[in-house]
Design a protein around this motif. Sequence first.
Motif, PDB file in Angstrom:
ATOM      1  N   PRO A   6     -34.812   8.736  91.569  1.00 41.93           N
ATOM      2  CA  PRO A   6     -34.319   9.316  90.322  1.00 41.93           C
ATOM      3  C   PRO A   6     -33.197  10.312  90.520  1.00 41.93           C
ATOM      4  CG  PRO A   6     -36.718   9.212  90.331  1.00 41.93           C
ATOM      5  CD  PRO A   6     -36.285   8.821  91.689  1.00 41.93           C
ATOM      6  N   ILE A   7     -33.125  10.946  91.696  1.00 42.63           N
ATOM      7  CA  ILE A   7     -32.068  11.934  91.903  1.00 42.63           C
ATOM      8  C   ILE A   7     -30.695  11.290  91.889  1.00 42.63           C
ATOM      9  CG2 ILE A   7     -33.545  13.429  93.285  1.00 42.63           C
ATOM     10  CD1 ILE A   7     -32.137  12.301  95.767  1.00 42.63           C
ATOM     11  N   MET A   8     -30.627   9.972  92.078  1.00 42.22           N
ATOM     12  CA  MET A   8     -29.335   9.313  92.174  1.00 42.22           C
ATOM     13  C   MET A   8     -28.878   8.673  90.876  1.00 42.22           C
ATOM     14  SD  MET A   8     -28.229   9.754  95.199  1.00 42.22           S
ATOM     15  CE  MET A   8     -26.944   8.500  95.220  1.00 42.22           C
ATOM     16  N   GLU A   9     -29.764   8.527  89.929  1.00 44.49           N
ATOM     17  CA  GLU A   9     -29.455   7.675  88.783  1.00 44.49           C
ATOM     18  C   GLU A   9     -28.329   8.205  87.909  1.00 44.49           C
ATOM     19  OE1 GLU A   9     -33.096   7.046  86.741  1.00 44.49           O
ATOM     20  OE2 GLU A   9     -33.885   5.651  88.222  1.00 44.49           O
ATOM     21  N   ASN A  10     -28.236   9.497  87.778  1.00 43.24           N
ATOM     22  CA  ASN A  10     -27.245  10.043  86.847  1.00 43.24           C
ATOM     23  C   ASN A  10     -26.151  10.828  87.555  1.00 43.24           C
ATOM     24  OD1 ASN A  10     -28.665   9.076  84.559  1.00 43.24           O
ATOM     25  ND2 ASN A  10     -30.147  10.752  84.807  1.00 43.24           N
ATOM     26  N   LEU A  21     -27.610   8.652 104.165  1.00 42.96           N
ATOM     27  CA  LEU A  21     -28.588   7.642 103.770  1.00 42.96           C
ATOM     28  C   LEU A  21     -29.969   8.093 104.245  1.00 42.96           C
ATOM     29  CD1 LEU A  21     -29.492   4.820 102.778  1.00 42.96           C
ATOM     30  CD2 LEU A  21     -28.883   3.943 105.060  1.00 42.96           C
ATOM     31  N   ILE A  22     -30.925   8.146 103.318  1.00 39.35           N
ATOM     32  CA  ILE A  22     -32.310   8.479 103.657  1.00 39.35           C
ATOM     33  C   ILE A  22     -33.134   7.195 103.596  1.00 39.35           C
ATOM     34  CG2 ILE A  22     -34.286   9.953 103.149  1.00 39.35           C
ATOM     35  CD1 ILE A  22     -32.414  11.673 101.414  1.00 39.35           C
ATOM     36  N   ILE A  23     -33.773   6.856 104.698  1.00 44.26           N
ATOM     37  CA  ILE A  23     -34.635   5.666 104.745  1.00 44.26           C
ATOM     38  C   ILE A  23     -36.072   6.149 104.920  1.00 44.26           C
ATOM     39  CG2 ILE A  23     -35.107   3.466 105.878  1.00 44.26           C
ATOM     40  CD1 ILE A  23     -32.273   3.484 106.983  1.00 44.26           C
ATOM     41  N   ASP A  24     -36.876   5.996 103.870  1.00 45.85           N
ATOM     42  CA  ASP A  24     -38.254   6.502 103.884  1.00 45.85           C
ATOM     43  C   ASP A  24     -39.029   5.778 102.804  1.00 45.85           C
ATOM     44  OD1 ASP A  24     -40.636   8.040 103.815  1.00 45.85           O
ATOM     45  OD2 ASP A  24     -39.552   9.829 104.481  1.00 45.85           O
ATOM     46  N   ASP A  25     -40.246   5.359 103.091  1.00 40.75           N
ATOM     47  CA  ASP A  25     -41.042   4.655 102.089  1.00 40.75           C
ATOM     48  C   ASP A  25     -41.824   5.611 101.193  1.00 40.75           C
ATOM     49  OD1 ASP A  25     -42.701   5.437 104.212  1.00 40.75           O
ATOM     50  OD2 ASP A  25     -44.172   3.881 103.738  1.00 40.75           O
ATOM     51  N   ASN A  26     -41.705   6.914 101.444  1.00 45.76           N
ATOM     52  CA  ASN A  26     -42.427   7.914 100.667  1.00 45.76           C
ATOM     53  C   ASN A  26     -41.504   8.501  99.595  1.00 45.76           C
ATOM     54  OD1 ASN A  26     -43.443  10.606  99.903  1.00 45.76           O
ATOM     55  ND2 ASN A  26     -45.043  10.199 101.421  1.00 45.76           N
ATOM     56  N   THR A  27     -41.834   8.245  98.318  1.00 42.89           N
ATOM     57  CA  THR A  27     -40.992   8.709  97.210  1.00 42.89           C
ATOM     58  C   THR A  27     -40.905  10.230  97.160  1.00 42.89           C
ATOM     59  OG1 THR A  27     -41.616   6.759  95.931  1.00 42.89           O
ATOM     60  CG2 THR A  27     -40.625   8.576  94.725  1.00 42.89           C
ATOM     61  N   LEU A  33     -35.871  15.551  99.902  1.00 44.94           N
ATOM     62  CA  LEU A  33     -34.669  15.579 100.728  1.00 44.94           C
ATOM     63  C   LEU A  33     -33.421  15.285  99.913  1.00 44.94           C
ATOM     64  CD1 LEU A  33     -36.008  13.692 103.887  1.00 44.94           C
ATOM     65  CD2 LEU A  33     -35.377  16.110 103.751  1.00 44.94           C
ATOM     66  N   GLY A  34     -33.536  14.342  99.001  1.00 45.77           N
ATOM     67  CA  GLY A  34     -32.383  13.991  98.170  1.00 45.77           C
ATOM     68  C   GLY A  34     -31.891  15.162  97.354  1.00 45.77           C
ATOM     69  N   ASN A  35     -32.815  15.851  96.673  1.00 47.60           N
ATOM     70  CA  ASN A  35     -32.426  17.010  95.870  1.00 47.60           C
ATOM     71  C   ASN A  35     -31.839  18.130  96.730  1.00 47.60           C
ATOM     72  OD1 ASN A  35     -33.028  16.316  93.105  1.00 47.60           O
ATOM     73  ND2 ASN A  35     -35.187  16.278  93.697  1.00 47.60           N
ATOM     74  N   VAL A  38     -28.243  17.020  97.754  1.00 47.98           N
ATOM     75  CA  VAL A  38     -27.319  17.044  96.616  1.00 47.98           C
ATOM     76  C   VAL A  38     -26.950  18.479  96.259  1.00 47.98           C
ATOM     77  CG1 VAL A  38     -27.105  16.562  94.145  1.00 47.98           C
ATOM     78  CG2 VAL A  38     -27.997  14.790  95.691  1.00 47.98           C
ATOM     79  N   GLU A  39     -27.956  19.362  96.295  1.00 43.15           N
ATOM     80  CA  GLU A  39     -27.700  20.776  95.991  1.00 43.15           C
ATOM     81  C   GLU A  39     -26.748  21.413  97.001  1.00 43.15           C
ATOM     82  OE1 GLU A  39     -31.498  22.597  95.910  1.00 43.15           O
ATOM     83  OE2 GLU A  39     -32.145  21.567  94.061  1.00 43.15           O
ATOM     84  N   HIS A  40     -26.677  20.835  98.213  1.00 42.48           N
ATOM     85  CA  HIS A  40     -25.792  21.381  99.240  1.00 42.48           C
ATOM     86  C   HIS A  40     -24.559  20.491  99.463  1.00 42.48           C
ATOM     87  CE1 HIS A  40     -29.306  23.908 100.011  1.00 42.48           C
ATOM     88  NE2 HIS A  40     -28.470  24.725 100.614  1.00 42.48           N
ATOM     89  N   ASN A  41     -24.174  19.818  98.394  1.00 34.25           N
ATOM     90  CA  ASN A  41     -22.858  19.170  98.326  1.00 34.25           C
ATOM     91  C   ASN A  41     -22.732  17.898  99.169  1.00 34.25           C
ATOM     92  OD1 ASN A  41     -20.569  19.564  96.742  1.00 34.25           O
ATOM     93  ND2 ASN A  41     -19.370  20.250  98.500  1.00 34.25           N
ATOM     94  N   TYR A  42     -23.815  17.161  99.329  1.00 34.77           N
ATOM     95  CA  TYR A  42     -23.755  15.865  99.998  1.00 34.77           C
ATOM     96  C   TYR A  42     -23.948  14.753  98.973  1.00 34.77           C
ATOM     97  CZ  TYR A  42     -24.377  18.274 104.500  1.00 34.77           C
ATOM     98  OH  TYR A  42     -24.227  19.082 105.600  1.00 34.77           O
ATOM     99  N   ASN A  43     -23.311  13.607  99.225  1.00 38.93           N
ATOM    100  CA  ASN A  43     -23.679  12.389  98.513  1.00 38.93           C
ATOM    101  C   ASN A  43     -24.927  11.818  99.179  1.00 38.93           C
ATOM    102  OD1 ASN A  43     -21.693  12.207  96.528  1.00 38.93           O
ATOM    103  ND2 ASN A  43     -20.220  11.276  97.952  1.00 38.93           N
ATOM    104  N   VAL A  44     -25.803  11.229  98.386  1.00 38.64           N
ATOM    105  CA  VAL A  44     -27.069  10.724  98.921  1.00 38.64           C
ATOM    106  C   VAL A  44     -27.301   9.293  98.455  1.00 38.64           C
ATOM    107  CG1 VAL A  44     -29.576  11.019  98.950  1.00 38.64           C
ATOM    108  CG2 VAL A  44     -28.085  13.032  99.003  1.00 38.64           C
TER     109      VAL A  44
END
Length: 372
Positions: A6-10, A21-27, A33-35, A38-44
Amino acid sequence: MNSRSPIMENRMPDKEKKLILIIDDNTMNLNFLGNLLVEHNYNVAVAQSGSEGLGFVVKRTPDLILLDVMMPEVDGFETCRTLKQQPHSQNIPVIFLTALTDLDDKIRGFNAGGDDYITKPFDNEEVLARISTHMRLQQQRRELEQLITARDLTLSVIAHDLRSPISAIQSMFSVLRRNCESGNETTKKVLHEGESLVGNALSLLDNLLGWSYSQRDGIMPAPKKISLKKSFAECAGLLRPQADKKNISLTIDIPESASITADPGMAQTVWRNLLTNAIKFSHPGGTITATAEMQGTRWTVTVRDNGIGIDGKNLAALFSLRDSVRKQGTSGEKGSGLGLVLCKELVEKNNGSITVESTQGKGSSFHVSFPV
């Protein structure tokens, strides 16, 4: 399960930002990690399996990968091994995400090609610090590659542009020498030395060109079946005048039936350098022999001389550019130490090997093996 968190959708990706790129089966891990990133200026970008992550990398190259170890089907170790085996992804830094703290597991990760690891539960500062460090190292590696490419191209251009005029000067010296046989001894000596100096400079340029070409990814061997005796004899014929000037006996004892699989031009560059060195470091009146022996599915050529030999402590440095050995020949001939470095690279590019045996004061034997 949806492959995008969901962090990427909008969020529209910013091309100026680094992509992780984060590869993990745990949502939950993906969201955390995604949030954070993103908060520290990376594309995810995210993937929830090893195979999904590998598919993403084929389409787009991330700057760094955070890779979970414990995943179903294809685990993190196998995913990393696959990444490191592919040309398009082998240089991407991989940081493992793992709850495993056993030393054997960490070693297993490094052996799979991983660059670092972060243990769970995650510490925000540690995650960001490790990512920042590997991003910086990756940028430095890219800058170094650009510098090396520019250097090799510059050397290639310089050597190529200088070769033609020096070759012309060599021809002029040769003509003058032939037409001044009846001249005084001083004139003949000057012409002889001038021709020798120009010949050495041309040999150096040829080695420089060959070495710079060998460093560039686009220069690859075009192996084919070639007659070993013919290939060697053609090269020896060009160098026999140099041997004659020092009254050196040059004998070729290679079977007519001998054939190898190698790039013809690269093979002749190897023969030229080995023979040039043998002539250079042989005493006037010395002997040089070239023989060949079938060993399994390979032919091994041995170039043997009875010259000055090589000090044992210098043998290991002969094929190293950093530690290259420069030594004058028995008649004052100069060298760059580049020839044997080039030989090693060209031989190995053709799936061959090169070794040396030498005794100081008694001579040297170079053994070059190529596949049939």
